[in-house]
Design an enzyme around this catalytic site. Structure first.
Site, PDB file in Angstrom:
ATOM      1  CB  CYS A 293      -0.922  -0.022   1.220  1.00 37.17           C
ATOM      2  SG  CYS A 293      -1.982   1.422   1.318  1.00 37.17           S
TER       3      CYS A 293
ATOM      4  CB  CYS B 229      -0.636   2.580   3.994  1.00 34.78           C
ATOM      5  SG  CYS B 229      -2.109   1.888   3.291  1.00 34.78           S
ATOM      6  CG  ASP B 230       3.148   1.217   4.346  1.00 35.69           C
ATOM      7  OD1 ASP B 230       2.637   1.699   5.370  1.00 35.69           O
ATOM      8  OD2 ASP B 230       2.994   0.039   4.007  1.00 35.69           O
TER       9      ASP B 230
END
Ligand code: NAP
Length: 302
Positions: A130, A133-134
């Site tokens: 992701c 997200c990261d």
């Protein structure tokens, strides 16, 4: 007889449970594995509004404790089938048959894995599924994205704003994703396409330090040093047991709009297993609220 049975104790399912019990309904959540769903494996979350920084485990545990504390019942049993008998739905697990007025399908989806040695072990140590997200953890670093669909293209575009260099590795020379995104990537000076290529190995001792790439045409192998690898090769929804119950699209997602209503009265879909374009923690939680309130209204109408 429960008012609402929720299949899946991920973010969507537990959010639905919170809204269901707070609306005064009896709620049972059935989960095959542990609570939390996909997010439990995420080491760090910093894009959930109102929570500056937390781990996936902490987030999932807080959500689970919140739902059960408010009165939701959770049983760790795998759902084998759901039968629609009009105003009554039977949810059958390996142990029991439960009855409900309404059912929320929130079994989620699993990211497809490459199946390489260290892939699971180095999750959060350079491996991510992701970029949204990261990606911010890789500011100024070199990264690679594997895949040729819209997710991989959007991940590469997103990362190109943070990273020093982004390698986009795809197994063919034609992308599956939109040509508009490909054109945008072609304009980026810090993005390099590595086409007709597969990743043959992850390099490093206890975290990602590079990838070994095999050229499918020449058979040559080369090492690319990177700090992170974002794997975006598609997802597999966990909806097989619902195939006779509700309409699924060609990829296996439950067909339902933003109102979370499926084509079967009293059956709702929430989270990553539903047809949608953005699959994030926030949208899973949002779906949970929408599906639960729709289920409450359905129960009240019976
Ligand atoms: P996808 O469209 O299924 O693409 C998966 C990509 O991974 C394909 O390029 C595929 O290669 C490659 N792949 C699959 N298995 C592989 C393997 N074992 N090794 C190496 N490569 C592999 O998945 P997605 O990109 O996650 O998108 C899912 C759906 O969501 C799509 O319908 C997509 O259009 C949609 N989506 C939409 C948006 C948007 O509208 N903004 C954003 C993201 C996603 P091949 O091409 O060779 O098969």
């Amino acid at each position: 007889m429960y008012d609402i049975i929720i299949v899946g104790a991920g973010t969507a399912g537990l959010s639905a449970a919170i809204y269901g019990v707070r609306a005064g309904k009896s709620v049972l959540v059935l989960e095959a594995n542990t609570y939390g769903g996909q997010i439990i494996n995420t080491p760090e979350i910093e894009n959930y509004p109102g929570i500056k920084n937390t781990s996936g485990f902490e987030f999932a545990t807080a959500l689970y404790e919140q739902a059960t504390g408010l009165g939701a019942q959770v049983e760790f049993e795998e759902v084998r089938s759901v039968e629609n008998h009009g105003n009554v739905k039977n949810v059958i697990t390996g142990k029991e048959t439960y009855e409900a007025r309404s059912v929320i399908l929130a079994a989620g989806a699993k990211n497809r894995h490459l199946g390489l040695p260290h892939e699971e072990e180095w999750l959060g140590k350079g491996i991510s599924y992701c970029a949204t997200c990261d990606g911010a953890f890789f500011k100024g670093k070199d990264t690679a994205v594997m895949g040729g669909g819209n997710t991989a293209l959007e991940d590469a575009l997103f990362l190109s704003n943070y990273c020093n260099k982004v390698y986009l590795i795809h197994r063919r020379d034609q992308f599956r994703g939109d040509s508009k995104s490909v054109a945008l990537l072609e304009e980026k000076e810090n993005v390099e396409f590595v086409l007709n290529a597969t990743i043959s190995a992850l390099l490093g001792t206890d975290h990602v330090e590079g990838v070994e790439v095999a050229d499918k045409i020449t058979g040559e192998h080369r090492s690319i040093p990177v700090d992170g690898l974002f794997i975006a090769i598609g997802q597999t929804p966990q909806n097989q047991v619902f195939s006779g119950l509700v309409a699924l699209d060609e990829s296996g997602y439950v067909i339902a709009g933003e109102d979370c209503k499926t084509n079967t009265a009293g059956i709702f879909a929430a989270g990553d297993g539903r047809t949608k374009t953005v699959r994030q923690l926030t949208t899973a939680a949002s779906d949970g609220a929408v599906a639960a309130l729709a289920a409450c209204a359905y129960c009240d109408s019976l």
